[in-house]
Write a protein that holds these residues in place. Sequence first.
Motif, PDB file in Angstrom:
ATOM      1  N   GLU A   1       0.807  -1.270  -0.105  1.00  0.00           N
ATOM      2  CA  GLU A   1      -0.017   0.123  -0.110  1.00  0.00           C
ATOM      3  C   GLU A   1       0.850   1.132   0.047  1.00  0.00           C
ATOM      4  OE1 GLU A   1      -2.533   1.720   3.396  1.00  0.00           O
ATOM      5  OE2 GLU A   1      -4.053   0.241   2.381  1.00  0.00           O
ATOM      6  N   LEU A   2       1.971   1.341   0.796  1.00  0.00           N
ATOM      7  CA  LEU A   2       2.787   2.292   0.947  1.00  0.00           C
ATOM      8  C   LEU A   2       3.290   2.550  -0.554  1.00  0.00           C
ATOM      9  CD1 LEU A   2       4.861   1.659   4.280  1.00  0.00           C
ATOM     10  CD2 LEU A   2       2.903   3.627   3.506  1.00  0.00           C
ATOM     11  N   LEU A   3       3.914   1.455  -1.109  1.00  0.00           N
ATOM     12  CA  LEU A   3       4.577   1.770  -2.514  1.00  0.00           C
ATOM     13  C   LEU A   3       3.652   1.928  -3.455  1.00  0.00           C
ATOM     14  CD1 LEU A   3       6.889  -1.531  -2.284  1.00  0.00           C
ATOM     15  CD2 LEU A   3       7.675   0.959  -1.738  1.00  0.00           C
ATOM     16  N   ASP A   4       2.439   1.725  -3.605  1.00  0.00           N
ATOM     17  CA  ASP A   4       1.433   1.851  -4.570  1.00  0.00           C
ATOM     18  C   ASP A   4       0.980   3.458  -4.231  1.00  0.00           C
ATOM     19  OD1 ASP A   4       1.278  -0.574  -5.367  1.00  0.00           O
ATOM     20  OD2 ASP A   4      -0.559  -1.330  -4.091  1.00  0.00           O
ATOM     21  N   PHE A   5       0.972   3.807  -3.103  1.00  0.00           N
ATOM     22  CA  PHE A   5       0.868   5.178  -2.736  1.00  0.00           C
ATOM     23  C   PHE A   5       1.633   6.196  -3.344  1.00  0.00           C
ATOM     24  CE2 PHE A   5       1.950   8.806  -0.024  1.00  0.00           C
ATOM     25  CZ  PHE A   5       0.826   9.634  -0.306  1.00  0.00           C
ATOM     26  N   ARG A   6       2.988   5.733  -3.010  1.00  0.00           N
ATOM     27  CA  ARG A   6       4.140   6.501  -3.811  1.00  0.00           C
ATOM     28  C   ARG A   6       4.124   6.493  -5.335  1.00  0.00           C
ATOM     29  NH1 ARG A   6       7.610  10.455  -2.929  1.00  0.00           N
ATOM     30  NH2 ARG A   6       9.822  10.031  -3.785  1.00  0.00           N
ATOM     31  N   LYS A   7       3.777   5.338  -6.144  1.00  0.00           N
ATOM     32  CA  LYS A   7       3.611   5.483  -7.345  1.00  0.00           C
ATOM     33  C   LYS A   7       2.572   6.242  -7.959  1.00  0.00           C
ATOM     34  CE  LYS A   7       3.256   1.099  -8.076  1.00  0.00           C
ATOM     35  NZ  LYS A   7       3.138  -0.323  -8.652  1.00  0.00           N
ATOM     36  N   GLN A   8       1.279   6.233  -7.142  1.00  0.00           N
ATOM     37  CA  GLN A   8       0.393   7.211  -7.616  1.00  0.00           C
ATOM     38  C   GLN A   8       0.695   8.504  -7.505  1.00  0.00           C
ATOM     39  OE1 GLN A   8      -3.728   7.853  -5.321  1.00  0.00           O
ATOM     40  NE2 GLN A   8      -4.088   6.222  -6.334  1.00  0.00           N
ATOM     41  N   GLU A   9       1.283   8.742  -6.469  1.00  0.00           N
ATOM     42  CA  GLU A   9       1.804   9.984  -6.213  1.00  0.00           C
ATOM     43  C   GLU A   9       2.614  10.836  -7.075  1.00  0.00           C
ATOM     44  OE1 GLU A   9       4.441  10.802  -2.979  1.00  0.00           O
ATOM     45  OE2 GLU A   9       3.491  12.653  -2.079  1.00  0.00           O
ATOM     46  N   GLN A  10       3.641  10.075  -7.910  1.00  0.00           N
ATOM     47  CA  GLN A  10       4.421  10.332  -8.749  1.00  0.00           C
ATOM     48  C   GLN A  10       3.786  10.281 -10.122  1.00  0.00           C
ATOM     49  OE1 GLN A  10       7.911   7.680  -7.987  1.00  0.00           O
ATOM     50  NE2 GLN A  10       8.780   9.476  -6.556  1.00  0.00           N
ATOM     51  N   GLY A  11       2.511   9.590 -10.267  1.00  0.00           N
ATOM     52  CA  GLY A  11       1.996   9.590 -11.533  1.00  0.00           C
ATOM     53  C   GLY A  11       2.201   8.369 -12.350  1.00  0.00           C
ATOM     54  N   HIS A  12       2.900   7.412 -11.710  1.00  0.00           N
ATOM     55  CA  HIS A  12       3.168   6.179 -12.479  1.00  0.00           C
ATOM     56  C   HIS A  12       2.291   5.033 -12.368  1.00  0.00           C
ATOM     57  CE1 HIS A  12       7.013   8.118 -12.947  1.00  0.00           C
ATOM     58  NE2 HIS A  12       7.457   7.890 -11.762  1.00  0.00           N
ATOM     59  N   THR A  13       0.902   5.218 -11.739  1.00  0.00           N
ATOM     60  CA  THR A  13      -0.003   4.325 -11.696  1.00  0.00           C
ATOM     61  C   THR A  13      -1.093   4.397 -12.806  1.00  0.00           C
ATOM     62  OG1 THR A  13       0.062   4.327  -9.142  1.00  0.00           O
ATOM     63  CG2 THR A  13      -1.738   3.085 -10.324  1.00  0.00           C
ATOM     64  N   HIS A  14      -1.257   3.270 -13.612  1.00  0.00           N
ATOM     65  CA  HIS A  14      -1.993   3.258 -14.694  1.00  0.00           C
ATOM     66  C   HIS A  14      -2.988   1.874 -14.533  1.00  0.00           C
ATOM     67  CE1 HIS A  14       0.504   6.268 -16.527  1.00  0.00           C
ATOM     68  NE2 HIS A  14       1.642   5.646 -16.335  1.00  0.00           N
ATOM     69  N   ILE A  15      -4.189   1.873 -15.032  1.00  0.00           N
ATOM     70  CA  ILE A  15      -5.367   0.970 -14.921  1.00  0.00           C
ATOM     71  C   ILE A  15      -5.153   0.179 -16.242  1.00  0.00           C
ATOM     72  CG2 ILE A  15      -6.507   2.045 -13.417  1.00  0.00           C
ATOM     73  CD1 ILE A  15      -8.593   2.579 -15.504  1.00  0.00           C
ATOM     74  N   HIS A  16      -5.375  -1.144 -16.332  1.00  0.00           N
ATOM     75  CA  HIS A  16      -5.490  -1.933 -17.672  1.00  0.00           C
ATOM     76  C   HIS A  16      -6.851  -2.550 -17.273  1.00  0.00           C
ATOM     77  CE1 HIS A  16      -1.578  -1.206 -18.603  1.00  0.00           C
ATOM     78  NE2 HIS A  16      -1.125  -1.289 -17.451  1.00  0.00           N
ATOM     79  N   ALA A  17      -7.982  -2.003 -17.625  1.00  0.00           N
ATOM     80  CA  ALA A  17      -9.208  -2.672 -17.695  1.00  0.00           C
ATOM     81  C   ALA A  17      -9.503  -3.737 -18.389  1.00  0.00           C
ATOM     82  CB  ALA A  17     -10.555  -1.489 -17.699  1.00  0.00           C
ATOM     83  N   ARG A  18     -10.207  -4.679 -17.988  1.00  0.00           N
ATOM     84  CA  ARG A  18     -10.498  -6.003 -18.863  1.00  0.00           C
ATOM     85  C   ARG A  18     -12.114  -6.388 -18.351  1.00  0.00           C
ATOM     86  NH1 ARG A  18      -5.982  -7.345 -16.332  1.00  0.00           N
ATOM     87  NH2 ARG A  18      -4.861  -7.965 -18.373  1.00  0.00           N
ATOM     88  N   HIS A  19     -12.447  -7.164 -19.419  1.00  0.00           N
ATOM     89  CA  HIS A  19     -13.785  -7.723 -19.155  1.00  0.00           C
ATOM     90  C   HIS A  19     -13.829  -8.854 -18.053  1.00  0.00           C
ATOM     91  CE1 HIS A  19     -17.869  -9.475 -20.052  1.00  0.00           C
ATOM     92  NE2 HIS A  19     -18.096  -8.150 -19.859  1.00  0.00           N
ATOM     93  N   ALA A  20     -14.318  -8.735 -16.763  1.00  0.00           N
ATOM     94  CA  ALA A  20     -14.169  -9.628 -15.887  1.00  0.00           C
ATOM     95  C   ALA A  20     -15.355  -9.370 -14.880  1.00  0.00           C
ATOM     96  CB  ALA A  20     -13.041  -9.391 -14.786  1.00  0.00           C
ATOM     97  N   ASP A  21     -15.397 -10.649 -13.725  1.00  0.00           N
ATOM     98  CA  ASP A  21     -16.723 -10.549 -12.963  1.00  0.00           C
ATOM     99  C   ASP A  21     -16.199 -10.067 -11.851  1.00  0.00           C
ATOM    100  OD1 ASP A  21     -18.919 -11.225 -11.687  1.00  0.00           O
ATOM    101  OD2 ASP A  21     -18.437 -13.683 -11.748  1.00  0.00           O
TER     102      ASP A  21
END
Length: 570
Positions: free
Chosen positions: A98-118
């Motif tokens: 969670e800490l590392l994900d927060f850091r990536k989001q803060e620096q603008g490195h987080t991206h989503i890859h939406a796919r068709h799922a349940d």
Amino acid sequence: YIMCMGAAVWWLSREYRDRIRLAESLKFEKQRVRDIEEQNQSKLRFFFNVSHEIRTPLTVIISLADSLIKEMSCTGDTRNKLMGIYRNCSQLRSLISELLDFRKQEQGHTHIHARHADMSALLRNTATLFTEYTLGKDITLQIDVPDQLPMWFDPKQMQKVVSNLVSNAIKHTPQGGMVTIAAQTDDTKAVITVSDNGSGIAKEDLPHLFSRFYQARNIETVADIGTGIGLNLTKGIVDMHHGTIEVTSEDGQGTKFTITLPTQREAFAADETTDEPIPTDNTKELPSASDSAATSHSSSANDSSNTPEGHDERPIILIVEDNDDIRQLLSTLFAPLYRTRTAVDGAEALEMIGDEMPDIILSDVMMPNVDGLELCKTIKHDFTTCHIPVVLLTARTAVEKKLEGLKTGADDYITKPFNNDVLVSRCNNLINMRRLLQRKFSQHPHHEADMLATNPMDKDLLDRAMGIIDRYYSDSEFSVDTFAREIGMSRTAFFNKWKNLTGETPKSFILNLRLRKAADMLRERHDLSIAEVSYANGFSSPRYFCKCFKDTYKIQPSAYRNADSQQSAQ
């Protein structure tokens, strides 16, 4: 006039001094803000670097606990204690992630890859992770979701959202309380709610709840203290899904989080969606880690090296890791399936590769002397070793770090802490895929060369080799020495390279190629005698051709031709 001029000069000089003073004050204030920001960033870098380092011992603890839990002899109270270790280490891993994900989001490195799922399956699977936790606190976890809820979303990112909300709800729900996960949908949007009947949130805290590092004021116990980044990360992920998240709460009555997400693909940009299925890790030929552990509990890294080389056909894996505990852990993990070799850094690994060619290399990235990226780059740019699959293992989770590793030629990139079965499966898949390509190339060398060659140097070698074989194909004097001379390599170097690349010796490869073409001629050219077929395919004599043909196909050439003719007639 003199008084007016004096007054004007005095006024202008005062304005000039005031402006200079204001500019200097503004400059000082900007510099102070920059210094504070740089100081904060240096503190954050130190904090997140320490978080990276925590992943290494955490990986060892989780992997060892997982291995002990899978042993059949581990039962009763000991198993419960190990499950407690594993569960708490997994919770610690999720906090670090969670800490590392927060850091990536803060620096603008987080991206989503939406796919068709349940979405319903994701909600139920996430809820099961908290089953034991809720039982321990005597909390009822109710799941009210449809049987199926197909929609477009990023499963990996949304699991973080649901896990965070459920974890917070359980944390603030007293013993005997209830946490409810519900979902409903229409044609365009899905509504997911996570509610509890716990302590609730004060009204003055609600507007700031999704702010970074914000802490609610009505904290009663130390256990209720959070990091202040979970809900900020959650809102960021929901915003990337073009959705909304709202919270309603009454102090002492409970809290309800409501997430509204679009369900259709049209809601996302083109670079935010993918048609690839959710990645899974399956093995084909080599057995899984759990199967091997069940049959080879007593195997170790030392045991695997005691087997005579001539009778041990298991592939060789070279493990490059500077941490003693993880190196021993990986060696023990792969011992039932591979002949393990270990090195403490890239420099030692390169020396070992020169002495014994491994089938696959598993290397850490951060190492002294020669690090993993430099090691991978050296291997992939060396003609004699560029065919070896390389798997990089690191605690760095940023996308740009993964791209940096893959651009050096790495075949796979796995982050710490890793799951034992996933790691073994990834390595097995690379070995099995290479064996499959080698078999296909052996059967169709002119068509499968591009698939077997994973780099330009190997492709150039295969293209030149097939051209030489086509030119000398019918020459019975064509030997490995001639082959190596035409390629421009020494006989030993060419023999080792060809064997490692194709899985066959040059002599065996040429012989099998001639026999396959001879079999085709026996089926299609009935006007040619056995002797003519043998000479046309580069055999020195019909007797030698018949011997080689029978050794390979277990039938004489004449019987093979007659059997094929009778089958065609029928």
